[in-house]
Design a protein around this motif. Structure first.
Motif, PDB file in Angstrom:
ATOM      1  N   GLY A 170      -0.414  44.714  57.382  1.00 34.93           N
ATOM      2  CA  GLY A 170       0.288  43.634  57.261  1.00 34.93           C
ATOM      3  C   GLY A 170      -0.026  42.984  55.877  1.00 34.93           C
ATOM      4  N   SER A 171       0.756  41.704  55.512  1.00 32.41           N
ATOM      5  CA  SER A 171       0.896  41.095  54.606  1.00 32.41           C
ATOM      6  C   SER A 171       1.245  39.701  54.615  1.00 32.41           C
ATOM      7  N   LEU A 172       0.826  38.757  53.672  1.00 27.28           N
ATOM      8  CA  LEU A 172       1.076  37.456  53.744  1.00 27.28           C
ATOM      9  C   LEU A 172       2.752  37.188  53.855  1.00 27.28           C
ATOM     10  N   GLY A 173       3.452  38.176  53.110  1.00 27.63           N
ATOM     11  CA  GLY A 173       4.800  38.153  52.874  1.00 27.63           C
ATOM     12  C   GLY A 173       5.506  38.355  54.150  1.00 27.63           C
ATOM     13  N   LEU A 174       5.053  39.385  54.812  1.00 30.74           N
ATOM     14  CA  LEU A 174       5.653  39.769  56.065  1.00 30.74           C
ATOM     15  C   LEU A 174       5.476  38.801  57.012  1.00 30.74           C
ATOM     16  N   ALA A 175       4.115  38.273  56.983  1.00 26.51           N
ATOM     17  CA  ALA A 175       3.816  37.229  58.147  1.00 26.51           C
ATOM     18  C   ALA A 175       4.600  36.017  57.851  1.00 26.51           C
ATOM     19  N   ILE A 176       5.168  35.722  56.721  1.00 24.51           N
ATOM     20  CA  ILE A 176       5.928  34.460  56.376  1.00 24.51           C
ATOM     21  C   ILE A 176       7.513  34.927  57.136  1.00 24.51           C
ATOM     22  N   ALA A 189      11.609  41.417  61.871  1.00 24.40           N
ATOM     23  CA  ALA A 189      11.168  42.023  60.625  1.00 24.40           C
ATOM     24  C   ALA A 189       9.742  42.577  60.862  1.00 24.40           C
ATOM     25  N   GLY A 190       9.169  42.195  61.932  1.00 21.65           N
ATOM     26  CA  GLY A 190       7.869  43.056  62.420  1.00 21.65           C
ATOM     27  C   GLY A 190       8.263  44.416  63.038  1.00 21.65           C
TER      28      GLY A 190
END
Lengths: 450, 450
Positions: free
Chosen positions: B203-209, B190-191
């Protein structure tokens, strides 16, 4: 297993313990920096309100804590006493380690213990405004909070480099309503003189003191406040040790050694003096001050008369000193970088009632990391010196296979000091050699007092 | 006057309160984002350990808190309950205002209440390593602390812009031994996909999840941990309200209204659910969630099935949502910027058991400043929403000339959020209009669930 001992708020002490009646011999006089003659109480009236001047010289062993002061103390006092089970286990020591935690105050350190009564006694004496200085910002935050609680105006001269480097503490002061002025400033003669000479000057604690004192004495409605060193500040901080004694009793324990970090002396006096009282009554207890090796006032200084500040405007007191010109290296425990020491602490050390040792910066951060990872609480870099002292005592007990009960004061949390930990982990911190030559040089500048 | 009510540590609750048996009707199923069929407990095993999955669906009203979890809680629990005498006086209200203070945890917020049991249940289930994400860093700090206490490795994917803007919280995580990775990272598919598309992506919280979940499911020794929204997180946080009820009883009082700020729902559930239990037993008490007007999930969202994350990898749950594509404006209460809400909180709101209101940012900072200057404690920007809610209730009581007892949860301190206050004082903050168009747009993207 019990982890902490709490006291209900009606057990906030009603009296401070004044160590002066229990001192080994009379106090040395405090000398006026201009006349070089002993200061009379009334000489201090432009600087401090009378109740604080009276406390400075009081021979009463117990001095009442006014109810409005206790009312504000209820925000965080009594502070918790912890048993450090997980730290003990990590060390594999037979020693029991207790710590009193002062980081629960809104400012995050023990400093409000004196800021609140100082604001109160100023308020009832008609003061409208307090002027003070701050280096790293712990004291400035505390006096800002205290002034807000009693409706006093507050002006804080903050060392200019700290103003830039410690923006969070500056913001906290402003949130509590204080006017924070980077020092050197154009508000005072002392500040203007420095700016004329060196417009880019980053300031120093000595100069900020000069600015705050000048501000205070030049305005009828304003008084000055100091966060350490003085007798009345040590008096106020004894609430720490008084509570700790009661909590140790609840734990069914009594310390073999009581430890505080040492800069000007206020948090050390706070945890230590109530046990000095026990010593005066024949109890067996060691009281140990731990200072940074880079600023080894108690262990490498001399016990002599010296100025309280670099600019030679503050009174001359008999104390352990590295010389008022001494400039310690830039260690991260900014609150411990003072050339002198509380005259009370100094006299007790000279008489052998208390002990002192110096520790290096990296060893302190090692201790702080171990503490954070076992006890959970992140200590202020200043407090890490007390932790180092406690760990060394515990390791000695392990080596000797002896039981030992250790009590130390965790004077503040490190949430606003995280850059120090970053620098430690990044390998940017070093241990400084004992600054032997610098001390020798500055000690040659001591004033002559008859 | 009594200011705070403390409980001794043997009064740390021995059971969490599970609201599920007291819900108005059965729970909606949780839907697998791939199959769009209801998730079975065993589907979650690569993500969570079995004890937490069981808690997620448990019908038991009381769930035991294991002793090793209570042992760590003893660092800061029971947390104090305060009566806000000085705030009441400043407001001139006949209302009594109480607040439960969760900022006393080593991480400075309520988040360790769930991080500690999550680490514990992972430990006893054989997990060696936790992967999680964090935005502003409150959750990351808490899970880092908890993993350190139970000897688990911890990797935190921290939204890259926060990694740069919130250096103190990053440092705290590292001090507690966590590996903190700025997200998007090159550690996950994903990263890497995001970096290939946009190397400068913040980045975003959604992507970090997405990165944390991918990390967890791709390693046998690793599980994922989430700091809010889920049933078991709400369960763990009920320790707040359970203690508060006991403390209110000691004060001889009971609230007319219980208030928490609302982002994903965990601190609100923590203070509120134990009073929802009382409501189920016929007690008269209002339970009020206060959310930011810029992210008005509960007050302007719809109650529908939606994805838990932007990337549509997280399960689909029935909840109040603004749509998984919704991107709230950059307010300073980072912890409240979530498009959805806890399914339990949502169902209670839909059934009229609890209430919700939205408040604007500037009014929250006004409330936080007044609170800091009266009660002394500096609140986190998130917590200021609960303060605003409480002050509004108190002012209404004043207008109506009515007595009222208000209880709110002060979920964390603001020592590490001082730039938010700086921006407020500098006039840099604005109130955002309700993002009506953005909500409409994102709500058109809801998934279809039969």
């Amino acid at each position: 297993m019990q982890n902490k001992i709490l006291l209900p708020e009606d057990r906030i002490p009603k009296y401070w313990y004044n160590v002066i009646p229990d001192m080994p011999g009379p106090l040395a006089p405090v000398i006026h920096p201009g006349t070089m003659q002993p200061v009379k109480p009334e000489d201090l009236l432009p600087i401090f309100p009378m109740p604080l001047i009276e406390q400075e010289v009081s021979q009463q062993r117990w001095i009442e804590i006014p109810e409005p002061v206790r009312e504000i103390f209820r925000i965080w006092r009594p502070s918790p006493l912890f048993r450090a089970h997980r730290l003990e286990k990590a060390l594999g020591t037979p020693a029991k380690i207790y710590y009193k935690y002062e980081g629960v105050s809104p400012a995050g350190s023990h400093k409000p213990n004196s800021a609140v009564p100082q604001a109160y006694f100023n308020k009832i004496s008609g003061t409208k405004r307090i002027a003070t200085e701050t280096g790293a910002g712990q004291w400035g935050c505390s006096i800002a909070l205290a002034c807000q609680m009693f409706g006093l105006e507050c002006t804080v001269y903050m060392v200019k480099v700290s103003f830039a480097q410690k923006p969070y503490r500056k913001s906290m002061m402003q949130l509590w309503g204080a006017n924070v002025i980077p020092s050197p400033s154009d508000q005072t003669n002392a500040g203007r003189a420095m700016l004329a000479k060196d417009p880019e000057n980053g300031g120093s604690l000595g100069l900020a003191i000069s600015e705050a004192v000048e501000d205070a004495v030049s305005r009828e409605d304003t008084r000055y406040a100091l966060g350490s060193v003085l007798n009345h500040v040590c008096l106020h901080q004894t609430i720490i040790g008084l509570e700790a004694k009661e909590q140790m009793a609840i734990a069914g324990d009594y310390p073999d050694v009581v430890i505080g970090c040492h800069g000007g002396g206020s948090n050390f006096a706070g945890i230590g003096f109530p046990f000095v009282a026990d010593k005066a009554n024949g109890k067996q207890v060691r009281v140990l001050a731990v200072e940074p090796a880079s600023c080894p006032t108690l262990t490498r200084g001399v016990y002599a008369f010296d100025y309280g500040d670099t600019a030679k405007m503050a009174p001359v007191a008999k104390m352990y000193t590295l010389g008022h010109d001494f400039m310690p290296p830039g260690i991260h425990a900014g609150g411990l970088r003072y050339h002198g020491a509380s005259p009370l602490v100094s006299q007790l050390l000279a008489a052998g009632v208390i002990e002192a040792k110096a520790v290096h910066q990296l060893a302190c951060f090692d201790a702080a990391v171990l503490f954070s990872r076992t006890e959970g609480i992140i200590p202020a870099p200043e407090s890490s010196h007390a932790i180092r002292g406690a760990i060394d005592e515990a390791l000695q007990a392990k080596e000797e296979g002896k039981e030992k009960t250790i009590l130390f004061n965790l004077s503040g949390h490190g949430h606003v000091d995280m850059t120090a930990y970053d620098d430690f982990f990044a390998g940017k911190l070093t241990d400084y050699e004992y600054p032997t030559e610098a001390i020798k040089e500055s000690l040659s500048q001591l004033p002559k007092v008859d």
